[in-house]
Design a protein around this motif. Structure first.
Motif, PDB file in Angstrom:
ATOM      1  N   ASP A 265      54.654  64.499  13.936  1.00 56.72           N
ATOM      2  CA  ASP A 265      54.634  63.074  13.303  1.00 56.72           C
ATOM      3  C   ASP A 265      53.346  62.776  13.232  1.00 56.72           C
ATOM      4  N   ARG A 266      52.436  63.053  14.199  1.00 52.22           N
ATOM      5  CA  ARG A 266      50.908  62.799  13.964  1.00 52.22           C
ATOM      6  C   ARG A 266      50.338  63.708  12.997  1.00 52.22           C
ATOM      7  N   ALA A 267      50.783  64.956  12.966  1.00 52.86           N
ATOM      8  CA  ALA A 267      50.074  65.757  12.028  1.00 52.86           C
ATOM      9  C   ALA A 267      50.663  65.532  10.634  1.00 52.86           C
ATOM     10  N   ALA A 268      51.868  65.057  10.440  1.00 51.81           N
ATOM     11  CA  ALA A 268      52.236  64.935   8.847  1.00 51.81           C
ATOM     12  C   ALA A 268      51.391  63.507   8.651  1.00 51.81           C
ATOM     13  N   ALA A 269      51.140  62.651   9.075  1.00 49.98           N
ATOM     14  CA  ALA A 269      50.422  61.586   8.909  1.00 49.98           C
ATOM     15  C   ALA A 269      49.080  61.761   8.362  1.00 49.98           C
ATOM     16  N   VAL A 270      48.409  62.720   8.471  1.00 55.18           N
ATOM     17  CA  VAL A 270      47.270  63.054   7.952  1.00 55.18           C
ATOM     18  C   VAL A 270      47.068  63.168   6.595  1.00 55.18           C
ATOM     19  N   VAL A 271      48.330  63.454   5.829  1.00 54.89           N
ATOM     20  CA  VAL A 271      48.326  63.439   4.331  1.00 54.89           C
ATOM     21  C   VAL A 271      48.992  62.182   3.960  1.00 54.89           C
ATOM     22  N   ARG A 272      48.549  61.556   2.674  1.00 55.97           N
ATOM     23  CA  ARG A 272      48.978  60.371   2.183  1.00 55.97           C
ATOM     24  C   ARG A 272      50.267  60.340   1.577  1.00 55.97           C
ATOM     25  N   PRO A 273      51.335  59.575   2.101  1.00 57.40           N
ATOM     26  CA  PRO A 273      52.814  59.481   1.327  1.00 57.40           C
ATOM     27  C   PRO A 273      52.523  59.342  -0.168  1.00 57.40           C
ATOM     28  N   GLY A 274      53.732  60.068  -0.581  1.00 55.17           N
ATOM     29  CA  GLY A 274      53.848  59.792  -2.147  1.00 55.17           C
ATOM     30  C   GLY A 274      52.982  60.634  -3.115  1.00 55.17           C
ATOM     31  N   GLY A 275      51.871  61.364  -2.538  1.00 55.76           N
ATOM     32  CA  GLY A 275      51.048  62.201  -3.246  1.00 55.76           C
ATOM     33  C   GLY A 275      51.626  63.334  -3.684  1.00 55.76           C
ATOM     34  N   PRO A 276      51.009  64.090  -4.670  1.00 57.41           N
ATOM     35  CA  PRO A 276      51.583  65.391  -5.151  1.00 57.41           C
ATOM     36  C   PRO A 276      51.818  66.318  -3.968  1.00 57.41           C
ATOM     37  N   ARG A 277      52.939  67.077  -4.395  1.00 58.77           N
ATOM     38  CA  ARG A 277      53.522  67.824  -3.127  1.00 58.77           C
ATOM     39  C   ARG A 277      53.613  69.389  -4.118  1.00 58.77           C
TER      40      ARG A 277
ATOM     41  N   PRO B 249      50.046  83.482  10.186  1.00 55.89           N
ATOM     42  CA  PRO B 249      49.594  83.007  11.341  1.00 55.89           C
ATOM     43  C   PRO B 249      49.120  84.177  12.316  1.00 55.89           C
ATOM     44  N   MET B 250      48.726  85.206  11.543  1.00 60.23           N
ATOM     45  CA  MET B 250      48.091  86.369  12.070  1.00 60.23           C
ATOM     46  C   MET B 250      48.573  86.976  13.642  1.00 60.23           C
ATOM     47  N   HIS B 251      49.730  86.888  13.527  1.00 56.33           N
ATOM     48  CA  HIS B 251      50.549  87.373  14.824  1.00 56.33           C
ATOM     49  C   HIS B 251      50.561  86.498  15.873  1.00 56.33           C
ATOM     50  N   GLY B 252      50.416  85.375  15.443  1.00 54.72           N
ATOM     51  CA  GLY B 252      50.121  84.266  16.600  1.00 54.72           C
ATOM     52  C   GLY B 252      51.102  83.179  16.673  1.00 54.72           C
ATOM     53  N   VAL B 253      50.975  82.289  17.270  1.00 51.41           N
ATOM     54  CA  VAL B 253      51.878  81.140  17.598  1.00 51.41           C
ATOM     55  C   VAL B 253      52.218  80.025  16.441  1.00 51.41           C
ATOM     56  N   GLY B 254      51.419  80.136  15.548  1.00 52.67           N
ATOM     57  CA  GLY B 254      51.377  78.867  14.305  1.00 52.67           C
ATOM     58  C   GLY B 254      52.489  78.967  13.694  1.00 52.67           C
ATOM     59  N   MET B 255      53.483  79.897  13.314  1.00 58.47           N
ATOM     60  CA  MET B 255      54.354  79.674  12.187  1.00 58.47           C
ATOM     61  C   MET B 255      55.503  78.845  12.145  1.00 58.47           C
ATOM     62  N   GLU B 256      56.017  78.545  13.575  1.00 57.57           N
ATOM     63  CA  GLU B 256      56.912  77.585  13.650  1.00 57.57           C
ATOM     64  C   GLU B 256      56.430  76.141  13.501  1.00 57.57           C
ATOM     65  N   THR B 257      55.336  76.168  14.149  1.00 62.41           N
ATOM     66  CA  THR B 257      54.488  74.641  14.224  1.00 62.41           C
ATOM     67  C   THR B 257      54.305  74.157  12.754  1.00 62.41           C
ATOM     68  N   LEU B 258      53.487  75.205  12.225  1.00 60.30           N
ATOM     69  CA  LEU B 258      53.216  74.808  10.610  1.00 60.30           C
ATOM     70  C   LEU B 258      54.485  74.430   9.726  1.00 60.30           C
ATOM     71  N   ASP B 259      55.332  75.548   9.727  1.00 61.02           N
ATOM     72  CA  ASP B 259      56.620  75.342   9.108  1.00 61.02           C
ATOM     73  C   ASP B 259      57.056  73.839   9.098  1.00 61.02           C
ATOM     74  N   ALA B 260      57.222  73.473  10.542  1.00 62.04           N
ATOM     75  CA  ALA B 260      57.798  72.232  10.743  1.00 62.04           C
ATOM     76  C   ALA B 260      56.918  71.019  10.132  1.00 62.04           C
ATOM     77  N   ALA B 261      55.309  71.093  10.373  1.00 63.60           N
ATOM     78  CA  ALA B 261      54.573  70.176   9.682  1.00 63.60           C
ATOM     79  C   ALA B 261      54.653  70.318   8.159  1.00 63.60           C
ATOM     80  N   PHE B 262      54.669  71.164   7.621  1.00 63.57           N
ATOM     81  CA  PHE B 262      54.728  71.256   6.296  1.00 63.57           C
ATOM     82  C   PHE B 262      55.995  70.464   5.783  1.00 63.57           C
ATOM     83  N   ALA B 263      57.327  70.596   6.499  1.00 62.74           N
ATOM     84  CA  ALA B 263      58.330  70.323   6.048  1.00 62.74           C
ATOM     85  C   ALA B 263      58.154  68.698   6.206  1.00 62.74           C
ATOM     86  N   ARG B 264      57.767  68.379   7.392  1.00 62.66           N
ATOM     87  CA  ARG B 264      57.692  66.709   7.644  1.00 62.66           C
ATOM     88  C   ARG B 264      56.775  66.003   6.816  1.00 62.66           C
ATOM     89  N   ALA B 265      55.730  66.692   6.194  1.00 54.74           N
ATOM     90  CA  ALA B 265      54.864  66.129   5.312  1.00 54.74           C
ATOM     91  C   ALA B 265      55.331  66.171   3.578  1.00 54.74           C
TER      92      ALA B 265
END
Length: 562
Positions: free
Chosen positions: A206-218, A226-242
């Motif tokens: 929720d906090r991450a998604a709030a760094v972008v302005r609501p209603g802007g171009p998407r 994620p370079m074989h790391g742990v970022g995929m799930e979290t970034l996917d969820a953050a993008f969807a929430r934003a």
């Protein structure tokens, strides 16, 4: 093998709680691997402002359960002397990360403190966020970030959510050194500590998604790895929430894999690390040409623990068809975006960067009426700047929400990259166009790096000693106008092992070189910047800057004896 070394190895084996590392050391003894054993027992892995980081294996100079248990016991003693409290523990998907996290929880709980583990392997910024949200006394993240697969690490945060700095690092190290035999370290049984649910992760998203302005171009298309790391799930969820569409993933690098099979080093800055991402982008562009689907606008990458963010832009002149933005370029773009959207308040907010990063940020800040601060290298310093609104470091680290995550955060940085790219796309422009605007407004700031990886750390000390004994008077045909030894604490900064040269000449507005040993890898790093007036046009300015940077690298390597 001499008797003293054999005694030390035998004593370690008797105390080591891990049958795997015991067996490894026993095999080395049986094989007569004296040189290997001597190196592993030449000292102890030192705890400092980066915590611990090193190759996995048996012995005091390696990352293993015995070393981690001692580190956890020392940290617990330090925290206990200051009132105790909650310790939040996170871990990535590297080899032994969960084991080290569980050992830490057992030791912390056994010392009478409260421990809470994140529910699964998650990005480092989630741990940094959890410390502040839960009001913890400290946090531990088990990760080696972008180091090679044979490494792991142990990063410590205090209750403000920032990484440790002196004198806390030395005080914790002293407590670690005072830890007695491992069988005397109290350790709680499994289940005695708390395993967090997804509540903290949901709050982070929720906090991450709030760094972008609501209603802007998407409207944009992103290729992501994620370079074989742990970022995929979290970034996917953050993008969807934003409100962004799911990125097109680089499938062969999407799942966590501690062996990092497709890259030599899991660092977007390393040669070849982005090859699969660029191939995925080219394939998507070919499909778009054939069926009218959206062509990729930007490639985004995180390092394995997702605290760093890299971006690449389409470039027909590049061999891969894409050009990686330098960390300084992306740092300037995000700063300009925050200014442009009114997300930074003149007269109150502060932009900050480390002394190895481009001076362009200071010019952007000054033009916007914002204060600017230089710090030592590392987010342990950047995140502590009073009034910080935005901080970055050239090594792909960006802090865009310091009240939420007081550290670099590759997920929120990726969201801002997406927002900026979408906004520019809606105007018929791209990230490269905004870089040109900044060069025309503030001068072309071109940066590069000379980075030398060594097997023998003494070579780094020898290079630094050579430069101190014989400071160069000229580099790349430019006069060295000042030579500062950063050990002396120049400009109000704390002392650190480094050298800074300022240069001047008729073809450039200014130039700067910083030389320092890496704090996390066996490297000597030299950071170069050249500022050139765009009066003769940007192509001419870029040609001048490229030539000066190339000459700087050659002359500096010779001066350092590299």
């Amino acid at each position: 093998m001499d008797d003293e070394l054999l005694r030390r190895v035998t004593a370690w084996i008797a105390e080591d709680p891990d049958p795997r590392t015991r067996a490894e050391l026993e095999a080395l003894v049986a094989a007569g691997a004296d040189a290997e054993l001597a190196e592993r027992f030449a000292g102890t892995l030192q705890f400092g402002t980066a915590g611990l980081r090193g190759a996995l294996g048996g012995g005091p100079m390696r990352m293993n359960r015995a070393v981690v248990i001692r580190a956890a016991a020392g940290l617990a003693a330090y925290l206990g002397s200051r009132g105790g409290g909650l310790v939040v523990i996170g871990y990535d998907a590297r080899h032994m990360s969960y084991d080290f996290a569980r050992d830490t929880a057992a030791v912390v709980t056994g010392a009478g403190l409260t421990a809470a583990l994140l529910p699964r392997p998650l990005p480092t910024p989630v741990l940094a966020y959890a410390i502040r949200r839960l009001g913890a006394a400290a946090g531990v993240m088990v990760t080696a970030s972008h180091n090679p697969p044979q490494d792991n690490g142990y990063k410590v945060y205090l209750g403000d959510g920032s990484q440790i700095v002196p004198p806390a690092d030395a005080e914790i190290a002293a407590r670690i050194a005072a830890v007695g035999p491992l069988d005397e370290v109290p350790r709680a049984a499994d289940g005695a500590w708390r395993v967090l649910g997804d509540d903290v992760l949901e709050a982070y998203l929720d906090r991450a998604a709030a760094v972008v302005r609501p209603g802007g171009p998407r409207e944009l298309s992103v290729v992501y790895t994620p370079m074989h790391g742990v970022g995929m799930e979290t970034l996917d969820a953050a993008f969807a929430r934003a409100g962004f569409a799911a990125p097109l993933r680089v499938e062969r690098q999407a799942a966590p894999d501690p062996d990092f099979p497709t890259v030599a080093f899991p660092n977007p800055e390393e040669p070849g690390a982005m090859d699969l991402a660029f191939a995925t982008a080219r394939e998507a562009a070919a499909r778009a040409a054939a069926d009218g689907s959206p062509a990729p606008d930007v490639v985004i990458a995180n390092d394995p623990d997702a605290d760093r963010c890299a971006a690449a832009v389409p470039d027909p002149a590049a061999e891969a068809g894409w050009r990686m933005l330098r960390g300084d370029e992306l740092g300037a773009l995000l700063a300009a975006h925050l200014v442009r959207t009114g997300a930074a308040e003149p007269g109150r907010d502060v932009f900050a960067a480390s002394i190895v990063s481009s001076s362009l940020l200071s010019r952007i800040a000054a033009a916007a009426g914002l204060r600017h601060e230089d710090t030592l290298t590392g987010f342990k310093w950047i995140a502590r700047v009073p009034g910080l609104r935005y901080g970055y470091e050239e090594a792909l680290g960006y802090c865009v929400d310091p009240d939420g995550v007081r550290d670099k955060d590759g997920v929120t940085a990726a969201l801002l990259v997406a927002e900026l790219t979408a906004a520019l796309k809606a105007e018929g422009r791209g990230l490269a166009d905004l870089l040109d605007d900044l060069a025309l407004a503030h001068g072309l700031h071109a940066t590069d790096q000379l980075s030398v990886r060594v097997a023998d750390l003494e070579l780094i000390g020898a290079a630094m000693a050579r430069l101190r004994a014989r400071p160069p008077a000229r580099l790349a045909g430019l006069d060295v106008t000042s030579a500062e030894d950063l050990r002396e604490g120049v400009g109000g900064l704390p002392p650190t092992d480094g050298l800074r040269y300022r240069l001047a000449g008729q073809d450039v507005e200014s130039a700067r070189v910083v030389v320092r040993p890496s704090g996390t890898e066996p490297k000597l790093k030299c950071y170069l910047e050249v500022v050139v007036s765009p009066a003769a046009g940007l192509p001419a300015a870029r040609e001048t800057a490229t030539g000066v940077l190339s000459a700087l690298k050659a002359d500096l390597a010779e001066a350092a004896g590299l």
